[in-house]
Design an enzyme around this catalytic site. Structure first.
Site, mmCIF file in Angstrom:
data_model
loop_
_atom_site.group_PDB
_atom_site.id
_atom_site.type_symbol
_atom_site.label_atom_id
_atom_site.label_comp_id
_atom_site.label_asym_id
_atom_site.label_seq_id
_atom_site.Cartn_x
_atom_site.Cartn_y
_atom_site.Cartn_z
ATOM 1 N N ASP A 1 0.816 -1.169 0.059
ATOM 2 C CA ASP A 1 0.154 0.155 0.129
ATOM 3 C C ASP A 1 0.979 1.306 0.034
ATOM 4 O OD1 ASP A 1 -2.822 -0.394 -0.084
ATOM 5 O OD2 ASP A 1 -2.930 -1.179 1.968
ATOM 6 N N ASP B 1 -12.813 3.686 -3.717
ATOM 7 C CA ASP B 1 -13.326 2.216 -3.935
ATOM 8 C C ASP B 1 -14.168 2.408 -5.343
ATOM 9 O OD1 ASP B 1 -12.395 1.031 -1.756
ATOM 10 O OD2 ASP B 1 -14.166 1.649 -0.615
ATOM 11 N N ARG C 1 -25.743 -2.049 -4.801
ATOM 12 C CA ARG C 1 -25.344 -1.914 -3.595
ATOM 13 C C ARG C 1 -26.398 -1.224 -2.544
ATOM 14 N NH1 ARG C 1 -21.208 0.685 -0.193
ATOM 15 N NH2 ARG C 1 -20.256 -0.929 0.977
ATOM 16 N N THR D 1 -7.730 -5.899 -0.155
ATOM 17 C CA THR D 1 -6.385 -6.184 0.674
ATOM 18 C C THR D 1 -6.528 -7.633 1.172
ATOM 19 O OG1 THR D 1 -7.527 -5.243 2.523
ATOM 20 C CG2 THR D 1 -5.913 -3.808 1.526
#
Length: 364
Positions: free
Chosen positions: A50, A302, A289, A143
């Site tokens: 990252d 995102d 969503r 991640t």
């Protein structure tokens, strides 16, 4: 795509810096797979990836476009307190390169540890807004799956006055040697190459190219999806059932009323990889969503860039109320609740059913 088109210079630098960062992150994956290379008992590998990727991306862009702003997920606070971790990130940043000297020379790198930390903080402290040019990045989107050697994305988007202008999604583990259905899977991984890059410029279409070790590979245009004959029962959802922020009880009711399969036919952890799936895998065509909490707002990194790719291949992207998704409210999509990304022919059907379900138990 013509090299004289609008944003051509920005796109080339963005693609090169994502390619360099993707190569760095994939080297960490290779180290994870060696038993004695990295401590897998905590998140050290993804933490290193990252920080290194964010430093490298911002370094290249800040040198090329010094007046632009940044929003990145990480700040350098942890590195300032942990000298051992800082040194490991610095070693990775210092050694990062592209094999093509001409391409590599176009990408700046920090000269000192302190410069590296300051560059990371440019992103981590960035607030965004409705004016000027802002680069939004997520150095490793996904991640958890990154740690498993599955799908993740190095994502980058350019906003201008709050509007998405270009997006670059580096997918180092994406393997596309299967037909156009069922191509995106967590465990279908490119172990021999460096994966794929999907990118788009507003009004100019979406494209794909292989990620390589040196200069940029030739790109081919992704076709706009011909979904004009879709019916509600043809909707095929991509989602992540492990998400604790999505209301799957409501979403299951939406799918049932549309006549769409349930559970979602594709389950992908990375938010950005779900947009990639809409662009390259014809097994799915929609993403919905519905968030659990009224106060929840998604992080901008995102979705910025991925939403543009979805637009450019023929999907309409709105919030759950049919409003445009705003990218001008800072570090989150503060003005937007939830996401509907679907072909124009069925977006209205999804929106209608979502509105019905929300009205039955209003909280959003």
């Amino acid at each position: 795509m013509s090299t004289s088109s609008e944003y051509a210079t920005e796109l080339e630098i963005a693609c090169l810096t994502v390619q360099r960062a993707a190569r760095v992150t994939k080297s960490i994956i290779a180290a994870i797979e060696k038993d004695d290379a990295l401590d897998k008992s905590d998140n050290t590998p993804v933490t290193i990836a990252d920080f290194a990727a964010q430093a490298l991306i911002i370094s290249a862009l800040h040198a090329a476009f010094p007046d632009d702003g940044f929003i990145g997920e990480e700040t350098a606070a942890v590195l300032r307190q942990d000298a051992q971790l800082r040194d490991r990130v610095w070693d990775l940043v210092r050694s990062a390169h592209l094999d093509d000297p001409d391409s590599d020379s176009r990408l700046a790198k920090p000269d000192t540890v302190e410069e590296m930390l300051s560059l990371i903080d440019l992103g981590g402290n960035g607030q965004g807004g409705s004016e000027g040019r802002i680069w939004v990045l997520d150095p490793v989107d996904g991640t958890s799956t990154f740690m498993k050697g599955q799908q993740y994305v190095v994502s980058l988007a350019l906003l201008e006055n709050g509007e998405q202008k270009l997006g670059v999604l580096g997918c180092p583990n994406l393997r596309l040697d299967t037909p156009t259905r069922g191509r995106v899977r967590e465990n279908v991984v490119d172990r021999d190459g460096l994966g794929q890059m999907i990118f788009a410029v507003a009004g100019q279409g979406a494209y794909i190219r292989p990620l390589g070790p040196g200069g940029l590979e030739p790109a081919s245009r992704l076709p706009r999806r011909d979904d004009s004959e879709l019916r509600p029962s043809d909707i095929r959802l991509v989602d992540c059932q492990a998400s604790n922020s999505t209301d799957y009880e409501k979403l299951s009711r939406v799918a049932a009323r549309l006549g769409a399969p349930w559970p979602p036919v594709m389950d992908i952890w990375s938010s950005q990889m779900r947009y990639v799936a809409l662009a390259v895998d014809y097994e799915v065509n929609s993403q919905v969503r519905i968030v659990r909490r009224q106060s929840h707002r998604s992080s901008i990194w995102d979705h910025a860039g991925g939403m543009l790719v979805a637009n450019e291949i023929g999907c309409k992207v709105t919030d759950l109320h049919g409003n445009a998704v705003h990218c001008d409210r800072g570090r989150t999509l503060a003005g937007s609740c939830g996401i509907i990304a679907a072909p124009e022919s069925v977006h209205g059907d999804i929106l209608r059913v979502v509105s019905e379900v929300l009205a039955e138990s209003p909280s959003l």
